[in-house]
Design a protein around this motif. Sequence first.
Motif, mmCIF file in Angstrom:
data_model
loop_
_atom_site.group_PDB
_atom_site.id
_atom_site.type_symbol
_atom_site.label_atom_id
_atom_site.label_comp_id
_atom_site.label_asym_id
_atom_site.label_seq_id
_atom_site.Cartn_x
_atom_site.Cartn_y
_atom_site.Cartn_z
ATOM 1 N N ALA A 1 6.824 2.116 -6.428
ATOM 2 C CA ALA A 1 6.643 2.666 -5.163
ATOM 3 C C ALA A 1 5.130 1.340 -4.595
ATOM 4 N N GLN A 2 4.606 1.070 -5.634
ATOM 5 C CA GLN A 2 2.861 0.330 -5.879
ATOM 6 C C GLN A 2 3.920 -0.970 -5.706
ATOM 7 N N SER A 3 4.768 -1.189 -6.406
ATOM 8 C CA SER A 3 4.772 -2.705 -7.334
ATOM 9 C C SER A 3 5.582 -2.857 -5.272
ATOM 10 N N ALA A 4 6.110 -1.900 -4.859
ATOM 11 C CA ALA A 4 7.510 -2.000 -3.303
ATOM 12 C C ALA A 4 6.325 -3.022 -2.205
ATOM 13 N N MET A 5 4.535 -2.529 -2.424
ATOM 14 C CA MET A 5 3.526 -2.608 -1.800
ATOM 15 C C MET A 5 3.028 -3.898 -2.002
ATOM 16 N N ASN A 6 3.064 -4.512 -3.730
ATOM 17 C CA ASN A 6 3.315 -5.793 -3.561
ATOM 18 C C ASN A 6 3.829 -6.652 -3.336
ATOM 19 N N ILE B 1 9.733 -7.580 5.420
ATOM 20 C CA ILE B 1 10.138 -6.319 6.356
ATOM 21 C C ILE B 1 9.769 -5.430 6.239
ATOM 22 N N TYR B 2 8.545 -5.018 6.445
ATOM 23 C CA TYR B 2 8.026 -3.643 6.454
ATOM 24 C C TYR B 2 8.442 -2.813 7.348
ATOM 25 N N GLU B 3 7.780 -3.845 8.338
ATOM 26 C CA GLU B 3 7.562 -3.322 9.783
ATOM 27 C C GLU B 3 9.129 -2.780 10.531
ATOM 28 N N TRP C 1 11.753 -2.031 6.514
ATOM 29 C CA TRP C 1 11.587 -0.582 5.295
ATOM 30 C C TRP C 1 11.180 0.857 5.703
ATOM 31 N N ARG C 2 9.955 0.871 7.265
ATOM 32 C CA ARG C 2 9.416 1.672 7.733
ATOM 33 C C ARG C 2 9.988 2.943 8.117
ATOM 34 N N PRO C 3 11.663 2.170 9.581
ATOM 35 C CA PRO C 3 12.161 3.136 10.291
ATOM 36 C C PRO C 3 13.238 3.723 9.132
ATOM 37 N N PHE D 1 -7.527 -1.894 6.427
ATOM 38 C CA PHE D 1 -8.428 -2.201 5.178
ATOM 39 C C PHE D 1 -6.735 -2.059 4.226
ATOM 40 N N ASP D 2 -6.638 -2.305 3.391
ATOM 41 C CA ASP D 2 -5.606 -2.517 1.978
ATOM 42 C C ASP D 2 -5.836 -3.697 0.926
ATOM 43 N N ILE D 3 -5.044 -2.501 -0.088
ATOM 44 C CA ILE D 3 -5.028 -3.027 -1.524
ATOM 45 C C ILE D 3 -4.146 -5.199 -1.512
ATOM 46 N N PRO E 1 0.035 -9.306 -0.626
ATOM 47 C CA PRO E 1 1.546 -9.973 0.702
ATOM 48 C C PRO E 1 1.290 -8.636 1.940
ATOM 49 N N MET E 2 1.065 -7.661 1.634
ATOM 50 C CA MET E 2 0.556 -6.892 2.973
ATOM 51 C C MET E 2 -0.531 -6.902 4.186
ATOM 52 N N LEU E 3 -1.096 -7.454 3.738
ATOM 53 C CA LEU E 3 -2.422 -8.606 4.265
ATOM 54 C C LEU E 3 -2.216 -9.399 5.258
ATOM 55 N N GLY F 1 -8.907 -4.511 0.200
ATOM 56 C CA GLY F 1 -10.029 -4.199 -0.735
ATOM 57 C C GLY F 1 -9.347 -2.692 -1.855
ATOM 58 N N ASP F 2 -9.870 -1.631 -2.068
ATOM 59 C CA ASP F 2 -9.389 -0.581 -3.202
ATOM 60 C C ASP F 2 -10.261 0.954 -1.726
ATOM 61 N N ALA F 3 -8.790 1.449 -1.672
ATOM 62 C CA ALA F 3 -9.721 2.984 -0.632
ATOM 63 C C ALA F 3 -10.645 3.467 -1.496
ATOM 64 N N ARG F 4 -10.195 3.249 -2.860
ATOM 65 C CA ARG F 4 -11.203 4.559 -3.242
ATOM 66 C C ARG F 4 -12.640 4.427 -3.249
ATOM 67 N N TYR G 1 -1.812 6.592 7.623
ATOM 68 C CA TYR G 1 -0.381 7.075 7.863
ATOM 69 C C TYR G 1 0.338 6.477 6.434
ATOM 70 N N ALA G 2 0.922 7.067 6.260
ATOM 71 C CA ALA G 2 2.199 6.413 4.871
ATOM 72 C C ALA G 2 1.184 6.171 3.055
ATOM 73 N N ALA G 3 0.275 6.643 3.333
ATOM 74 C CA ALA G 3 -0.142 5.802 2.158
ATOM 75 C C ALA G 3 -0.632 7.040 1.106
ATOM 76 N N TYR H 1 0.796 8.982 -0.298
ATOM 77 C CA TYR H 1 1.639 10.336 -1.068
ATOM 78 C C TYR H 1 1.539 9.087 -2.116
ATOM 79 N N LEU H 2 0.794 7.687 -2.488
ATOM 80 C CA LEU H 2 1.385 6.601 -3.054
ATOM 81 C C LEU H 2 -0.283 5.880 -3.728
ATOM 82 N N VAL H 3 -1.093 6.115 -3.212
ATOM 83 C CA VAL H 3 -2.278 5.811 -4.606
ATOM 84 C C VAL H 3 -2.410 7.058 -4.962
ATOM 85 N N PRO H 4 -3.574 6.498 -6.792
ATOM 86 C CA PRO H 4 -3.679 6.794 -7.537
ATOM 87 C C PRO H 4 -4.046 8.201 -7.184
HETATM 88 C C1 LIG Z 1 3.600 2.498 3.085
HETATM 89 S S1 LIG Z 1 2.603 1.608 3.909
HETATM 90 C C2 LIG Z 1 1.735 2.441 5.210
HETATM 91 C C3 LIG Z 1 1.353 1.141 5.866
HETATM 92 C C4 LIG Z 1 1.131 1.940 7.317
HETATM 93 N N1 LIG Z 1 -0.635 2.362 6.947
HETATM 94 C C5 LIG Z 1 2.414 2.441 7.767
HETATM 95 O O1 LIG Z 1 2.002 3.823 8.128
HETATM 96 O O2 LIG Z 1 2.923 1.743 8.083
HETATM 97 C C6 LIG Z 1 1.354 1.580 2.395
HETATM 98 C C7 LIG Z 1 0.025 1.198 1.897
HETATM 99 O O3 LIG Z 1 -0.865 1.322 0.666
HETATM 100 C C8 LIG Z 1 -1.729 0.721 0.222
HETATM 101 N N2 LIG Z 1 -2.141 1.167 -0.683
HETATM 102 C C9 LIG Z 1 -1.893 1.606 -1.510
HETATM 103 N N3 LIG Z 1 -3.056 1.717 -2.938
HETATM 104 C C10 LIG Z 1 -4.528 1.364 -1.859
HETATM 105 C C11 LIG Z 1 -5.395 1.601 -1.706
HETATM 106 N N4 LIG Z 1 -5.844 1.809 -3.414
HETATM 107 N N5 LIG Z 1 -6.463 0.929 -1.127
HETATM 108 C C12 LIG Z 1 -6.326 0.361 -0.377
HETATM 109 N N6 LIG Z 1 -4.387 0.214 0.055
HETATM 110 C C13 LIG Z 1 -3.609 1.113 -0.824
HETATM 111 C C14 LIG Z 1 -0.739 -0.925 0.018
HETATM 112 O O4 LIG Z 1 -0.900 -2.167 -0.385
HETATM 113 C C15 LIG Z 1 0.185 -0.688 1.136
HETATM 114 O O5 LIG Z 1 0.238 -1.295 2.265
#
Ligand SMILES: C[S@@+](CC[C@H](N)C(=O)[O-])C[C@H]1O[C@@H](n2cnc3c(N)ncnc32)[C@H](O)[C@@H]1O
Length: 254
Positions: A46-51, A58-60, A63-65, A124-126, A129-131, A148-151, A166-168, A170-173
């Motif tokens: 999941a993290q690889s996909a986000m990078n 194609i995310y918006e 991928w997201r739909p 704010f995102d890590i 490619p997304m930014l 930056g890192d949301a942690r 939103y939608a994140a 579940y995949l942040v560490p």
């Molecule tokens: C599925 S996208 C969600 C995008 C948007 N919020 C939405 O609802 O469609 C998840 C995002 O979480 C970001 N992300 C993952 N770990 C992160 C971290 N530690 N700090 C900031 N962003 C992170 C990923 O890079 C990715 O862009």
Amino acid sequence: MTSDIDTALERAIALVRRSAMPEHPDTSRGYLDLLGGDDAPRPTVAQSAMNNRIVAAIYERLWRPAGVAAMGFYGLSPAAERQKAADDLHLSGSQRVLDVACGPGNFTSFFGSRLNGDGIAVGFDISKPMLDMAARENRNAHAAYIRGDARHLPFDDGTFHGVCCYAALYLVPEPFTVVREMLRVLAPGGRVTIMTSYTRENLLVREAITMGAKSIGVRMFDRSTFPTMFADAGLTDIHQQIHGIAQFVSARKP
Ligand SMILES: C[S@@+](CC[C@H](N)C(=O)[O-])C[C@H]1O[C@@H](n2cnc3c(N)ncnc32)[C@H](O)[C@@H]1O
């Protein structure tokens, strides 16, 4: 001449804690990059996909739909979901709003379009490619981006009137560290809203979904985790909605 978009970025940068600012801030890609050359960690599928640049592109639209369909809340269109987030945040006027893990800015730009005056939505995102996509497609006079890192959110306590994620989670560490940071930077009277995964209480269903999700690096949460976390942090007006295997939780900091 300074454009409205440059002014928005300057307004976002002004919110960054002085000690978190590098000596020579890098804004060369259209957003403030606090991580420099470091690539985001890619510990899971999941993290690889986000990078990945293709996924970001194609995310918006695709991928997201597809993800929303998989999570079983077809009823809520992207527009309705954005509106729900803005309503849950009571977004208006010259507020400061933080969109944590904003991806390509699909919510951030909408939040920005709802603000005026000195209002600013900070995405704010890590992921570079997304930014890069966010900077290309989703900047406006009230929306700007920081990498930056949301942690470790680089903002002082109580900086924002609204914080969205939103939608994140579940995949942040470390999702709970991220939520604690979100609540730290939320001002008294401000509102928080999250959308994340949800597993049903039925043990067999829960085990099956949890195992499948875990194999690609997606974590499932039960119904009580976030409402309890918000209540323990002293938040009020806690509301939860379940749609398929997704949950929306919002609350207010007194
Ligand atoms: C599925 S996208 C969600 C995008 C948007 N919020 C939405 O609802 O469609 C998840 C995002 O979480 C970001 N992300 C993952 N770990 C992160 C971290 N530690 N700090 C900031 N962003 C992170 C990923 O890079 C990715 O862009």
